[in-house]
Scaffold this motif. Structure first.
Motif, mmCIF file in Angstrom:
data_model
loop_
_atom_site.group_PDB
_atom_site.id
_atom_site.type_symbol
_atom_site.label_atom_id
_atom_site.label_comp_id
_atom_site.label_asym_id
_atom_site.label_seq_id
_atom_site.Cartn_x
_atom_site.Cartn_y
_atom_site.Cartn_z
ATOM 1 N N ALA A 63 36.784 67.104 54.593
ATOM 2 C CA ALA A 63 37.888 65.954 55.572
ATOM 3 C C ALA A 63 38.841 66.753 56.906
ATOM 4 C CB ALA A 63 38.534 65.486 54.441
ATOM 5 N N ALA A 64 39.190 68.322 56.196
ATOM 6 C CA ALA A 64 39.844 68.981 56.938
ATOM 7 C C ALA A 64 39.157 69.566 58.270
ATOM 8 C CB ALA A 64 40.175 70.291 56.415
ATOM 9 N N GLY A 65 38.004 70.236 57.759
ATOM 10 C CA GLY A 65 36.924 70.558 59.002
ATOM 11 C C GLY A 65 36.326 69.746 59.826
ATOM 12 N N VAL A 66 36.492 68.152 59.405
ATOM 13 C CA VAL A 66 35.599 67.721 60.032
ATOM 14 C C VAL A 66 37.071 66.672 61.289
ATOM 15 C CG1 VAL A 66 35.458 64.879 60.333
ATOM 16 C CG2 VAL A 66 33.952 66.310 58.506
ATOM 17 N N ARG A 67 38.387 66.799 61.439
ATOM 18 C CA ARG A 67 39.052 67.323 61.574
ATOM 19 C C ARG A 67 39.742 67.686 62.376
ATOM 20 N NH1 ARG A 67 41.713 65.329 55.909
ATOM 21 N NH2 ARG A 67 41.227 62.781 56.222
ATOM 22 N N GLU A 68 39.436 69.100 62.528
ATOM 23 C CA GLU A 68 39.303 70.276 63.675
ATOM 24 C C GLU A 68 38.208 69.845 64.721
ATOM 25 O OE1 GLU A 68 39.074 73.813 61.571
ATOM 26 O OE2 GLU A 68 40.451 74.256 60.091
ATOM 27 N N ARG A 69 37.743 69.121 64.075
ATOM 28 C CA ARG A 69 36.255 68.935 65.696
ATOM 29 C C ARG A 69 36.729 67.649 65.619
ATOM 30 N NH1 ARG A 69 33.952 72.144 61.578
ATOM 31 N NH2 ARG A 69 32.119 73.286 62.076
ATOM 32 N N VAL A 70 36.980 66.439 65.242
ATOM 33 C CA VAL A 70 37.437 64.751 66.159
ATOM 34 C C VAL A 70 38.535 64.095 66.346
ATOM 35 C CG1 VAL A 70 34.360 65.015 65.605
ATOM 36 C CG2 VAL A 70 36.392 64.036 64.238
ATOM 37 N N GLY A 71 39.358 65.090 65.037
ATOM 38 C CA GLY A 71 40.979 64.453 64.845
ATOM 39 C C GLY A 71 41.035 63.482 64.057
ATOM 40 N N LEU A 76 39.918 59.490 54.971
ATOM 41 C CA LEU A 76 39.314 60.466 53.103
ATOM 42 C C LEU A 76 38.088 59.115 53.030
ATOM 43 C CD1 LEU A 76 39.505 62.863 52.141
ATOM 44 C CD2 LEU A 76 40.803 62.336 50.489
ATOM 45 N N GLN A 77 38.518 58.165 52.961
ATOM 46 C CA GLN A 77 37.366 57.367 52.890
ATOM 47 C C GLN A 77 35.938 57.219 53.345
ATOM 48 O OE1 GLN A 77 37.242 55.370 49.880
ATOM 49 N NE2 GLN A 77 35.340 54.615 50.385
ATOM 50 N N ALA A 78 36.883 56.889 54.744
ATOM 51 C CA ALA A 78 35.060 57.753 55.623
ATOM 52 C C ALA A 78 34.626 58.755 55.782
ATOM 53 C CB ALA A 78 35.691 57.705 57.323
ATOM 54 N N VAL A 79 35.124 60.016 54.880
ATOM 55 C CA VAL A 79 34.788 60.925 54.928
ATOM 56 C C VAL A 79 33.778 61.059 53.646
ATOM 57 C CG1 VAL A 79 34.651 63.180 53.747
ATOM 58 C CG2 VAL A 79 36.113 62.488 56.185
ATOM 59 N N TYR A 80 33.985 60.220 52.298
ATOM 60 C CA TYR A 80 33.439 59.619 51.358
ATOM 61 C C TYR A 80 32.176 58.903 51.363
ATOM 62 C CZ TYR A 80 36.462 61.453 47.698
ATOM 63 O OH TYR A 80 36.980 62.165 46.583
ATOM 64 N N GLU A 81 32.440 58.058 52.823
ATOM 65 C CA GLU A 81 31.456 57.459 52.923
ATOM 66 C C GLU A 81 29.737 58.097 53.773
ATOM 67 O OE1 GLU A 81 33.226 53.750 55.060
ATOM 68 O OE2 GLU A 81 34.037 52.791 53.622
ATOM 69 N N ALA A 82 30.547 58.530 54.897
ATOM 70 C CA ALA A 82 29.598 59.203 55.098
ATOM 71 C C ALA A 82 28.754 60.190 54.522
ATOM 72 C CB ALA A 82 30.455 60.525 57.141
ATOM 73 N N LEU A 83 29.474 61.044 53.218
ATOM 74 C CA LEU A 83 28.933 61.763 52.586
ATOM 75 C C LEU A 83 27.352 61.513 51.944
ATOM 76 C CD1 LEU A 83 31.701 63.893 51.738
ATOM 77 C CD2 LEU A 83 29.212 65.749 52.380
ATOM 78 N N VAL A 88 28.421 63.481 62.823
ATOM 79 C CA VAL A 88 27.616 64.995 63.102
ATOM 80 C C VAL A 88 28.717 66.445 63.135
ATOM 81 C CG1 VAL A 88 27.701 66.839 65.841
ATOM 82 C CG2 VAL A 88 27.083 64.023 65.461
ATOM 83 N N ALA A 89 30.569 65.780 63.398
ATOM 84 C CA ALA A 89 31.318 66.938 63.057
ATOM 85 C C ALA A 89 31.146 67.184 61.102
ATOM 86 C CB ALA A 89 32.736 66.327 62.665
ATOM 87 N N LEU A 90 30.346 65.947 60.307
ATOM 88 C CA LEU A 90 31.150 66.175 58.765
ATOM 89 C C LEU A 90 29.400 67.126 58.549
ATOM 90 C CD1 LEU A 90 31.366 63.821 56.390
ATOM 91 C CD2 LEU A 90 29.121 65.390 55.923
ATOM 92 N N LEU A 91 28.395 67.128 59.165
ATOM 93 C CA LEU A 91 27.565 67.858 59.041
ATOM 94 C C LEU A 91 27.444 69.225 59.641
ATOM 95 C CD1 LEU A 91 24.388 67.357 57.820
ATOM 96 C CD2 LEU A 91 23.833 66.487 59.511
ATOM 97 N N GLU A 92 27.657 69.344 60.807
ATOM 98 C CA GLU A 92 28.200 71.489 60.630
ATOM 99 C C GLU A 92 29.617 71.568 59.768
ATOM 100 O OE1 GLU A 92 28.255 70.146 66.141
ATOM 101 O OE2 GLU A 92 29.890 69.710 65.038
ATOM 102 N N THR A 93 29.927 70.912 59.384
ATOM 103 C CA THR A 93 31.046 71.847 58.881
ATOM 104 C C THR A 93 30.445 71.693 57.201
ATOM 105 O OG1 THR A 93 33.377 70.005 59.551
ATOM 106 C CG2 THR A 93 33.602 71.013 57.520
ATOM 107 N N VAL A 94 29.789 70.468 56.821
ATOM 108 C CA VAL A 94 28.571 71.379 55.987
ATOM 109 C C VAL A 94 28.315 72.094 55.637
ATOM 110 C CG1 VAL A 94 27.063 69.683 54.021
ATOM 111 C CG2 VAL A 94 29.602 68.870 54.693
ATOM 112 N N ARG A 95 27.593 72.291 56.601
ATOM 113 C CA ARG A 95 26.218 73.673 57.012
ATOM 114 C C ARG A 95 27.148 74.475 57.322
ATOM 115 N NH1 ARG A 95 21.474 70.440 60.796
ATOM 116 N NH2 ARG A 95 20.930 68.913 58.337
ATOM 117 N N GLY A 96 28.549 74.897 57.868
ATOM 118 C CA GLY A 96 28.952 75.934 57.836
ATOM 119 C C GLY A 96 30.248 76.484 57.217
#
Length: 145
Positions: free
Chosen positions: A43-51, A55-62, A25-33
């Motif tokens: 990754a920085a945007g997701v970390r701001e939202r959820v801690g 980076l591997q998890a970000v790549y997998e989610a993307l 959810v945080a990743l999709l919000e970050t990309v859309r924003g």
């Protein structure tokens, strides 16, 4: 992050068969924003939202969100992959040769005219990717100064 927006994103994730997680959810919000963000910025945007998130998890989610059609990956020559939330249309991009800024460019005229290749070589074309190159206004101004 507002509850209705989060609920809507959760519904979108479920709608494409993906499990709903706070990171997705945080990743999709970050990309859309954002504006054609690279993986580090996402990754920085997701970390701001959820801690913390690796980076591997970000790549997998993307990868999962791109495969599901919720995110679009673009790869201008000579720069890292960028991601955007504008999907499902036939828009293109313009890239600054100097600073790497990226902007969306709507298809020129009519319904997906770029899909009419002069010679399709027997392919069934369903998408065209055009990248225009030039200098952004800031770089043009700096160059002429």
């Amino acid at each position: 992050m507002t509850a209705p927006r989060t609920a809507n994103i959760a519904g979108e994730l479920r709608g494409v068969g993906l499990r709903v997680t706070a990171a997705r959810v945080a990743l999709l919000e970050t990309v859309r924003g954002g504006d054609h963000l690279d993986v580090e910025a996402i990754a920085a945007g997701v970390r701001e939202r959820v801690g913390h998130i690796s980076l591997q998890a970000v790549y997998e989610a993307l990868h999962a969100l791109t495969a599901a059609g919720l995110v679009r990956r673009i790869e201008p020559a000579g720069s890292p992959a960028r991601f955007e939330g504008r999907v499902g249309d036939n828009h293109h991009h313009i890239v600054c040769r100097s600073c790497g800024a990226v902007a969306d460019v709507d298809c020129a005229v009519g319904h997906a005219p770029c899909l009419n290749a002069a010679d399709d070589h027997g392919f069934s074309i369903d998408e065209a990717e055009v990248i225009y190159w030039g200098l952004c206004p800031d770089c043009s101004t700096a160059l002429s100064s």
